[in-house]
Design a protein around this motif. Structure first.
Motif, PDB file in Angstrom:
ATOM      1  N   UNK A  35       0.884  -1.167   0.000  1.00 40.36           N
ATOM      2  CA  UNK A  35       0.000   0.000   0.000  1.00 40.36           C
ATOM      3  C   UNK A  35       0.925   1.220   0.000  1.00 40.36           C
ATOM      4  N   UNK A  36       1.204   1.717  -1.212  1.00 42.52           N
ATOM      5  CA  UNK A  36       2.168   2.807  -1.394  1.00 42.52           C
ATOM      6  C   UNK A  36       1.829   3.584  -2.664  1.00 42.52           C
ATOM      7  N   UNK A  37       2.637   4.558  -2.999  1.00 46.21           N
ATOM      8  CA  UNK A  37       2.402   5.383  -4.189  1.00 46.21           C
ATOM      9  C   UNK A  37       2.984   4.775  -5.470  1.00 46.21           C
ATOM     10  N   UNK A  38       3.726   3.695  -5.372  1.00 43.30           N
ATOM     11  CA  UNK A  38       4.365   3.097  -6.555  1.00 43.30           C
ATOM     12  C   UNK A  38       3.484   2.081  -7.261  1.00 43.30           C
ATOM     13  N   UNK A  39       2.442   1.588  -6.612  1.00 42.98           N
ATOM     14  CA  UNK A  39       1.645   0.482  -7.147  1.00 42.98           C
ATOM     15  C   UNK A  39       0.449   0.998  -7.948  1.00 42.98           C
ATOM     16  N   UNK A  40       0.194   0.367  -9.087  1.00 44.99           N
ATOM     17  CA  UNK A  40      -0.994   0.659  -9.878  1.00 44.99           C
ATOM     18  C   UNK A  40      -2.096  -0.288  -9.383  1.00 44.99           C
ATOM     19  N   UNK A  59      -0.496  -3.572   4.043  1.00 44.83           N
ATOM     20  CA  UNK A  59       0.774  -3.378   4.742  1.00 44.83           C
ATOM     21  C   UNK A  59       1.332  -2.052   4.244  1.00 44.83           C
ATOM     22  N   UNK A  60       1.665  -1.159   5.188  1.00 48.40           N
ATOM     23  CA  UNK A  60       2.115   0.161   4.769  1.00 48.40           C
ATOM     24  C   UNK A  60       2.883   0.860   5.881  1.00 48.40           C
ATOM     25  N   UNK A  61       3.594   1.902   5.500  1.00 48.98           N
ATOM     26  CA  UNK A  61       4.310   2.741   6.447  1.00 48.98           C
ATOM     27  C   UNK A  61       3.297   3.720   7.037  1.00 48.98           C
ATOM     28  N   UNK A  62       2.940   3.523   8.303  1.00 45.47           N
ATOM     29  CA  UNK A  62       1.869   4.330   8.896  1.00 45.47           C
ATOM     30  C   UNK A  62       2.306   5.752   9.262  1.00 45.47           C
ATOM     31  N   UNK A  63       3.550   6.109   9.040  1.00 43.82           N
ATOM     32  CA  UNK A  63       3.946   7.499   9.255  1.00 43.82           C
ATOM     33  C   UNK A  63       3.665   8.350   8.024  1.00 43.82           C
ATOM     34  N   UNK A  64       3.420   7.696   6.874  1.00 48.41           N
ATOM     35  CA  UNK A  64       3.150   8.462   5.652  1.00 48.41           C
ATOM     36  C   UNK A  64       1.891   8.013   4.899  1.00 48.41           C
ATOM     37  N   UNK A  90      -0.582   0.477  10.078  1.00 49.01           N
ATOM     38  CA  UNK A  90       0.478  -0.048   9.224  1.00 49.01           C
ATOM     39  C   UNK A  90       0.233  -1.488   8.799  1.00 49.01           C
ATOM     40  N   UNK A  91      -0.721  -2.149   9.453  1.00 51.58           N
ATOM     41  CA  UNK A  91      -1.094  -3.525   9.102  1.00 51.58           C
ATOM     42  C   UNK A  91      -2.585  -3.670   9.378  1.00 51.58           C
ATOM     43  N   UNK A  92      -3.372  -3.833   8.332  1.00 55.59           N
ATOM     44  CA  UNK A  92      -4.826  -3.813   8.450  1.00 55.59           C
ATOM     45  C   UNK A  92      -5.398  -4.969   7.650  1.00 55.59           C
TER      46      UNK A  92
END
Length: 163
Positions: A35-40, A59-64, A90-92
């Motif tokens: 779960x980030x900005x790089x994935x389509x 799964x993601x960096x919960x600070x951003x 950060x994990x859901x």
């Protein structure tokens, strides 16, 4: 009838009545991303088939980043004014319990507008014949859910009654 035979018959009857639900875990964006900005996410979701009983794992960096489940309107306009579900951990894990569309977005900055959103079309697993294949890979794992404790307790109770 011998107690062992009665116990065996009771065990087989309970096993036949046990409801087993098999679902699949999908890590959103995997295997190439998370779960980030790089994935389509449009492409990622098109490559999957989601059924009721499956789970989405964010799964993601919960600070951003964050995760919000929203309505179709919220998805279209990147609005989480009234989220259905919200997570900042950060994990859901989201259980897909009913068929239909589900919508998820990131509400941090302009992430949603930049494509950090996903629409999931959940299909009804009971109408399948045969059931969907279970694929074993890093982003998918079979999940078996049984009321195991109730099953074991019931079996012990039956065995005690028979003996």
């Amino acid at each position: 009838m011998a107690p062992i035979v009665k116990s065996f018959i009771a065990l087989m009857a309970m096993a036949a009545l046990a409801e087993v639900v098999i679902g699949t875990n999908y890590t959103v964006g995997a295997p190439a991303g998370l779960w980030d900005l790089r994935t389509n996410y449009t492409q990622w979701a098109k490559g999957q088939k989601f059924y009721s009983g499956d789970n989405l794992i964010f799964k993601y960096n919960n600070t951003i980043h964050d995760v919000r489940e929203v309505t179709q309107y919220g998805y279209t306009w990147c609005s989480a004014a009234e989220p259905i579900l919200a997570d900042d951990s950060g994990f859901f894990v989201v259980e897909l319990t009913t068929n239909g569309n589900r919508y998820f977005i990131c509400t941090i900055s302009t992430h949603c507008l930049k494509g950090m959103k996903v629409q999931i079309d959940v299909l009804n697993s009971s109408s399948l014949s045969p059931p969907p294949p279970q694929v074993s890979s890093p982003n998918k794992a079979a999940v078996t859910q049984i009321g195991f404790a109730n099953f074991v307790l019931g079996m012990i109770g039956l065995m005690l009654m028979v003996l």
